[in-house]
Design an enzyme around this catalytic site. Structure first.
Site: not given
Ligand code: DGL
Length: 277
Positions: A11-12, A74, A159, A193, A195
């Site tokens: 993932d990023s 991702c 984040e 997504c 996240h």
């Protein structure tokens, strides 16, 4: 040479940990190697070429580590880099290895949740602009109408651990309202997504009662399980020591402090220098 090794999960940054958690729960016997490219995240606002170049560098690193199979956990990387890597790069760099994404397995199933035929997709700007979900869902469910909304503030808020703040409420309300303005009879909302599972309850609270909010972890885990059953040539090269190791391209201290919110368990990471990629 066909190496054996762990299953790579990329993932990023942190988001792919929400997918890895469900994969490990579903398939606990395998070894897993996770890489978060935190030094260069977020990927969501970056160009196709940049996401492709970064993702390809990381995929090559997984192959050097012996991974026969890499999951791009991702959506942004799956939308912007997967097809080119599968079609153009893989045949040259590692023809016997495989790279899979998270969009196709989700698209294969999402239409089954909807009764009204109206599905909403919440995702990064990059995933929305790629139209990957619209195209892939239509392959499996031509009758489903897909409405997308880009939520560019959500990844930075999550984040920065601001998901419970008034600021997060403002942006989650704004983007869910904008989605419903496109079509009020949406009855299924996909979190496109990795996240977003961290704010799933909050997203639900801003949607009308009865709207199903679907995250991808279990869908991807089921799909990986099927894939391994159907591809013994890959499955036999995935080592089974029930281990999980974690790498980040940024600070390991930050990663370890933050990763447990996504993974649901303590994480101890190692550092990978992007200059070496
Ligand atoms: N978690 C990534 C995804 O699923 C996006 C995060 C980012 O913008 O880097 O799209």
């Amino acid at each position: 040479m066909s190496l054996s090794g762990p299953i790579g999960v990329f993932d990023s940054g942190y988001g792919g940990l929400t997918i890895l958690k469900d994969i490990v729960h579903r398939l606990p016997d395998y070894d897993y190697l996770y890489l978060g490219d935190n030094a260069r995240s977020p990927y969501g606002p970056r160009s196709f070429d940049t996401v492709y170049q970064y993702t390809l560098q990381c995929v090559k690193w997984f192959f050097e580590k012996g991974c026969p199979l890499v999951i791009l956990a991702c959506n942004t990387a799956s939308a912007k880099a997967l097809r080119t890597i599968q079609q153009n790069d893989l045949p040259n760099i590692a023809p016997s290895n495989r790279v899979l994404g998270v969009i196709r397995p989700t698209a294969e199933i999402i239409g089954k949740y909807s009764k009204t035929g109206n599905v909403g997709v919440l995702a990064t700007k990059g995933t929305v602009l790629s139209k990957s979900y619209v195209l892939e869902i239509h392959k499996f469910f031509p009758e489903i109408h897909v409405f997308q909304e880009a939520c560019p503030m959500w990844v930075p808020l999550i984040e920065n651990n601001e998901q419970n703040s008034v600021g997060a409420d403002f942006f989650i309300k704004k983007n869910t309202e904008e989605l419903l303005t496109q079509e009020k009879n949406i009855d299924t909302v996909l979190l496109g997504c990795t996240h977003y599972p961290l704010i799933k309850d909050k997203i639900s609270s801003f949607l009308p009662a009865g709207v199903k909010v679907i995250s991808q972890g279990n869908i991807v885990a089921d799909s990986l399980s099927d894939y391994l059953c159907n591809h013994p040539e890959i499955e036999t090269r995935c080592t089974k020591g029930s281990s999980q190791s974690f790498y980040t391209t940024d600070s390991t201290e930050d990663f370890d402090n933050h990763a447990s919110h996504f993974y649901g368990a303590p994480v101890q990471s190692k550092h990978l220098d992007i200059v070496k990629l």
